[in-house]
Design an enzyme around this catalytic site. Structure first.
Site, PDB file in Angstrom:
ATOM      1  N   THR A 194     -81.232-109.064 -35.385  1.00 45.21           N
ATOM      2  CA  THR A 194     -80.270-110.167 -35.484  1.00 45.21           C
ATOM      3  C   THR A 194     -81.050-111.480 -35.452  1.00 45.21           C
ATOM      4  O   THR A 194     -82.108-111.577 -34.830  1.00 45.21           O
ATOM      5  CB  THR A 194     -79.249-110.161 -34.334  1.00 45.21           C
ATOM      6  OG1 THR A 194     -79.952-110.264 -33.100  1.00 45.21           O
ATOM      7  CG2 THR A 194     -78.433-108.883 -34.325  1.00 45.21           C
ATOM      8  N   ASP A 221     -75.268-105.241 -23.334  1.00 47.27           N
ATOM      9  CA  ASP A 221     -73.880-104.992 -23.714  1.00 47.27           C
ATOM     10  C   ASP A 221     -73.321-106.076 -24.642  1.00 47.27           C
ATOM     11  O   ASP A 221     -72.366-105.832 -25.378  1.00 47.27           O
ATOM     12  CB  ASP A 221     -73.026-104.888 -22.448  1.00 47.27           C
ATOM     13  CG  ASP A 221     -73.397-103.666 -21.621  1.00 47.27           C
ATOM     14  OD1 ASP A 221     -73.593-102.597 -22.220  1.00 47.27           O
ATOM     15  OD2 ASP A 221     -73.504-103.789 -20.392  1.00 47.27           O
ATOM     16  N   GLY A 222     -73.929-107.269 -24.602  1.00 49.36           N
ATOM     17  CA  GLY A 222     -73.410-108.390 -25.391  1.00 49.36           C
ATOM     18  C   GLY A 222     -73.393-108.129 -26.882  1.00 49.36           C
ATOM     19  O   GLY A 222     -72.462-108.523 -27.582  1.00 49.36           O
ATOM     20  N   GLU A 226     -70.158-107.884 -29.550  1.00 47.52           N
ATOM     21  CA  GLU A 226     -70.052-108.583 -30.844  1.00 47.52           C
ATOM     22  C   GLU A 226     -69.697-107.601 -31.952  1.00 47.52           C
ATOM     23  O   GLU A 226     -68.852-107.872 -32.803  1.00 47.52           O
ATOM     24  CB  GLU A 226     -71.390-109.228 -31.209  1.00 47.52           C
ATOM     25  CG  GLU A 226     -71.673-110.527 -30.533  1.00 47.52           C
ATOM     26  CD  GLU A 226     -72.886-111.217 -31.164  1.00 47.52           C
ATOM     27  OE1 GLU A 226     -73.332-110.784 -32.237  1.00 47.52           O
ATOM     28  OE2 GLU A 226     -73.362-112.183 -30.568  1.00 47.52           O
ATOM     29  N   SER A 252     -80.492-107.236 -20.451  1.00 47.62           N
ATOM     30  CA  SER A 252     -80.566-107.392 -18.998  1.00 47.62           C
ATOM     31  C   SER A 252     -79.299-106.865 -18.337  1.00 47.62           C
ATOM     32  O   SER A 252     -79.287-106.589 -17.147  1.00 47.62           O
ATOM     33  CB  SER A 252     -80.822-108.844 -18.625  1.00 47.62           C
ATOM     34  OG  SER A 252     -79.888-109.672 -19.247  1.00 47.62           O
ATOM     35  N   ASP A 315     -73.265-113.151 -13.009  1.00 45.47           N
ATOM     36  CA  ASP A 315     -73.679-112.817 -14.368  1.00 45.47           C
ATOM     37  C   ASP A 315     -74.030-114.088 -15.163  1.00 45.47           C
ATOM     38  O   ASP A 315     -75.087-114.184 -15.786  1.00 45.47           O
ATOM     39  CB  ASP A 315     -72.516-112.068 -15.050  1.00 45.47           C
ATOM     40  CG  ASP A 315     -72.998-111.244 -16.224  1.00 45.47           C
ATOM     41  OD1 ASP A 315     -74.197-111.315 -16.539  1.00 45.47           O
ATOM     42  OD2 ASP A 315     -72.171-110.542 -16.831  1.00 45.47           O
TER      43      ASP A 315
HETATM   44  P1  ADP Z   1     -78.567-109.337 -22.445  1.00 48.18           P
HETATM   45  O1  ADP Z   1     -78.074-108.109 -21.736  1.00 48.18           O
HETATM   46  O2  ADP Z   1     -80.018-109.565 -22.204  1.00 48.18           O
HETATM   47  O3  ADP Z   1     -77.700-110.500 -22.133  1.00 48.18           O
HETATM   48  P2  ADP Z   1     -77.168-109.101 -24.916  1.00 48.18           P
HETATM   49  O4  ADP Z   1     -77.239-108.028 -25.928  1.00 48.18           O
HETATM   50  O5  ADP Z   1     -75.999-109.065 -24.016  1.00 48.18           O
HETATM   51  O6  ADP Z   1     -78.477-109.065 -24.008  1.00 48.18           O
HETATM   52  O7  ADP Z   1     -77.268-110.464 -25.715  1.00 48.18           O
HETATM   53  C1  ADP Z   1     -77.184-111.704 -25.148  1.00 48.18           C
HETATM   54  C2  ADP Z   1     -76.750-112.715 -26.175  1.00 48.18           C
HETATM   55  O8  ADP Z   1     -77.704-112.855 -27.203  1.00 48.18           O
HETATM   56  C3  ADP Z   1     -75.457-112.359 -26.864  1.00 48.18           C
HETATM   57  O9  ADP Z   1     -74.493-113.305 -26.519  1.00 48.18           O
HETATM   58  C4  ADP Z   1     -75.769-112.440 -28.352  1.00 48.18           C
HETATM   59  O10 ADP Z   1     -74.787-113.138 -29.059  1.00 48.18           O
HETATM   60  C5  ADP Z   1     -77.023-113.236 -28.391  1.00 48.18           C
HETATM   61  N1  ADP Z   1     -77.885-112.957 -29.547  1.00 48.18           N
HETATM   62  C6  ADP Z   1     -77.851-111.919 -30.402  1.00 48.18           C
HETATM   63  N2  ADP Z   1     -78.846-112.006 -31.322  1.00 48.18           N
HETATM   64  C7  ADP Z   1     -79.511-113.150 -31.043  1.00 48.18           C
HETATM   65  C8  ADP Z   1     -80.644-113.805 -31.637  1.00 48.18           C
HETATM   66  N3  ADP Z   1     -81.270-113.275 -32.671  1.00 48.18           N
HETATM   67  N4  ADP Z   1     -81.063-114.964 -31.068  1.00 48.18           N
HETATM   68  C9  ADP Z   1     -80.450-115.483 -29.997  1.00 48.18           C
HETATM   69  N5  ADP Z   1     -79.370-114.909 -29.398  1.00 48.18           N
HETATM   70  C10 ADP Z   1     -78.910-113.766 -29.905  1.00 48.18           C
HETATM   71 MG    MG Z   2     -75.074-109.460 -21.823  1.00 49.38          MG
END
Ligand code: ADP
Ligand code: MG
Length: 574
Positions: A194, A221-222, A226, A252, A315
């Site tokens: 992404t 999970d984020g 999405e 995380s 969180d």
């Molecule tokens: P974590 O558990 O570390 O928070 P997540 O999968 O929940 O990881 O993602 C955190 C956030 O990163 C999400 O809100 C998502 O929209 C965002 N995200 C996804 N791809 C990217 C990217 N390429 N650059 C920056 N943020 C991103």
């Molecule tokens: Mg998250």
């Protein structure tokens, strides 16, 4: 165990200093490897490979080549990867774990085939076909059927990787811990990174998903959140929302991956990467409950939790400590224990064993909504007629709590039909801007703008903790709802509130206990912690200027929120 030998040959086990001659026999359910002598006196010399434990079997040219497991015309070696299940005892519970086994065999051509190399290759491919055929559980009608058998050509699995998730090591995690399992299984895959927040949502909401067998998040999970929301923004949401999805825990906050392991009684080893990767490579699919969430100006599909007060604050307020990984949650929790915050709110809910009072068929007249499940009967009927695959997928996940699961192989490929659902011109809901339109399900409960129904209960209090969860774990070491299962049709509410104490203050000792016991889930049963099992709830904070509100760990604007469970609305690969 069956005794009919379907195939037998002598092989050399390679890789050891001295090649060892063995006899391989294939039965309907297992491979038996034994010394070549007729009479085996010592059973410890016999190795049994149960076919259902086999992740992959390949006829290969070279014995160490890892990425050439595809069909080759002149193979020299037979490679088998299998993962027998072992029991381990942990905290008085019996859990499973899987042990990797790998064997490389070369045919004893002197004995079997008078040294003809091409025939040797033919024989190895025959073994591969036989084993795959039997492992699929296909009926042993006649040997010709098996000779003709070719495994169905599989679509690739797409991995969507968030390079910013967790400590930002997703890509190296993928090549180290995920890709090897896919290669062992012989499953084609592609990796896509992404580029920005909401990229995964746009991708799942607009791209053709026909070319993928499943789409797996390599992230926290984020990213899965999405993806699920993107699927429900499609005109063909009805079918697309059944796209098998999954998660490799590389963020995380990895609540779902941990919860799925808990549900399957698997020991969660380390960061859980190996076992979730193995699960994805095996490709078993299970229905997963979602909840439909409504706020004043948005709606969401959620698979994990709605959080307010302490757990949501921790969180969100620990975001800037992302580089620490999951530890960030604990640091913030300790801080918040020292000075707990109280949030006044009204909480209304419909208990799980209370009749819903929702009208399953005639409620369309009483509830205004957009794109109801039944709104486009023409498209729906025609789809049902055309597309048995969709029907099959739907039956997989609708109202089959805890009973149905299958494998990626046994599910027909999804055929998306872009014309199934016409958008409803009477739409009045939230989508006045150019944003994609989120499908509103026909859940049969009142909308947030309508009064709380009479059969719901309401309480008002000062909350220190209030979370709604539908999986057992919110993070690797945070089990708040040990009873939750992926497809039980329930939302569990966990509350710590001032009203339970004479002075309205929650004792620090209780908060400390909560922190110390949050890994085991014990607090769920604590007499001063209130828990509820509900089908729907509404939560109204009195002061919307304070406190974080989260859906699946992602922050949304603080304000009234309603959630309704949608049993088995998604398909999860695990
Ligand atoms: P974590 O558990 O570390 O928070 P997540 O999968 O929940 O990881 O993602 C955190 C956030 O990163 C999400 O809100 C998502 O929209 C965002 N995200 C996804 N791809 C990217 C990217 N390429 N650059 C920056 N943020 C991103
Ligand atoms: Mg998250």
């Amino acid at each position: 165990m069956t005794s009919e030998v379907l195939l037998a040959d002598q092989f050399y086990i390679t890789g050891t200093i001295n090649e060892k001659l063995v006899q391989l026999q294939l039965f309907k359910d297992r491979i038996q490897i034994s010394p070549p002598e007729e009479n085996i006196s010592d059973s410890s010399d016999v190795t049994i490979i149960i076919l259902k434990d086999i992740l992959g079997i390949h006829a290969t040219e070279a014995r160490s080549e890892t990425d050439k497991f595809a069909y080759t015309s002149f193979p020299n070696y037979l490679q088998i990867f299998w993962y027998p299940q072992m029991d381990v005892e942990k905290d008085g519970k019996i859990l499973f774990k899987f042990r990797r086994r790998h064997i490389v065999l070369s045919l004893n051509t002197d004995l079997n085939l008078n040294g003809q190399a091409t025939t040797s290759g033919h024989r190895l491919n025959l073994w591969v076909k036989h084993v795959r055929y039997c492992a699929e559980g296909l009926p042993l009608i006649c040997i010709e059927k098996i000779y003709q058998y070719t495994s169905p050509k599989e679509k690739p699995i797409l991995f969507l990787l968030n390079p910013k998730a967790g400590q930002g090591k997703g890509e190296s995690i993928f090549w180290r811990a995920v890709a090897p399992y896919m290669r062992e299984a012989g499953k084609p895959f592609e990796l896509k990174l992404t580029e920005r927040p909401n990229h995964a949502r746009e991708y799942m909401g607009t791209e053709s998903l026909l070319k993928w067998k499943a789409v797996i998040a390599v992230s926290g999970d984020g990213l899965l959140y999405e993806m699920i929301n993107g699927l429900h923004e499609r005109p063909d949401w009805r079918v697309a929302s059944k796209t098998p999805i999954g998660i490799i825990p590389a963020g995380s906050g990895n609540g779902l991956a941990r919860s799925l392991a808990n549900w399957k009684n698997e020991e969660y080893v380390g960061d859980g990467l190996e076992q979730t990767s193995l699960g994805i490579a095996k490709g078993n699919i299970h229905p997963l409950d979602l909840t439909f969430i409504e706020t004043e100006d948005s709606c969401h599909y959620s698979f994990l939790s709605v959080g307010f007060a302490l757990l949501a604050d921790v969180d969100i307020e620990s975001e800037h400590l992302r580089f620490l990984g999951e530890i960030r949650f604990y640091l913030l929790s300790v801080l918040r224990l020292i000075s707990p915050r109280y949030y006044r709110a009204k909480f209304s809910y419909l208990l799980a064993d209370e009749p819903s009072n929702k009208t399953e068929t005639d409620n369309c007249t009483s509830i205004p909504r957009v794109r109801q499940d039944t709104s486009s009967s023409e498209g729906y009927e025609s789809m049902q007629g055309d597309n048995w695959a969709n029907e099959r997928l739907r039956s997989f996940s609708e109202n089959k709590h805890e009973t149905s699961s299958g494998s990626l192989e046994s599910i027909p490929d999804i055929e998306h039909d872009n014309d199934q659902v016409s958008s409803n011109p009477s739409s009045t809901y939230s989508n006045t801007n150019a944003k994609p339109q989120m499908h509103i399900p026909n859940h049969g409960y009142p909308r947030l703008s309508e009064p709380v129904p009479e059969n719901w209960k309401t309480l008002e209090d000062d909350f220190v903790i209030i979370s709604a969860v539908y999986q057992s774990h919110l993070a690797k070491d945070l089990c708040v709802s040990p009873e939750s299962k992926p497809n039980d049709g329930h939302i569990y509410i966990i509350m710590v509130r001032g009203g339970n104490f004479p002075d309205g203050k929650v004792p620090r000792s209780l908060m400390l206990e909560f922190l110390l016991k949050c890994e085991s889930g014990e607090m769920f049963y604590h007499e001063k912690v209130d828990t509820l099992k509900v089908k729907a709830f509404r939560f109204e904070p009195m002061d919307r200027s304070v406190g974080n509100l989260t859906v699946d760990g992602e922050r949304i604007a603080t304000g009234p929120i309603q959630a309704v469970v949608l049993p088995g609305a998604a398909n999860i690969v695990s």
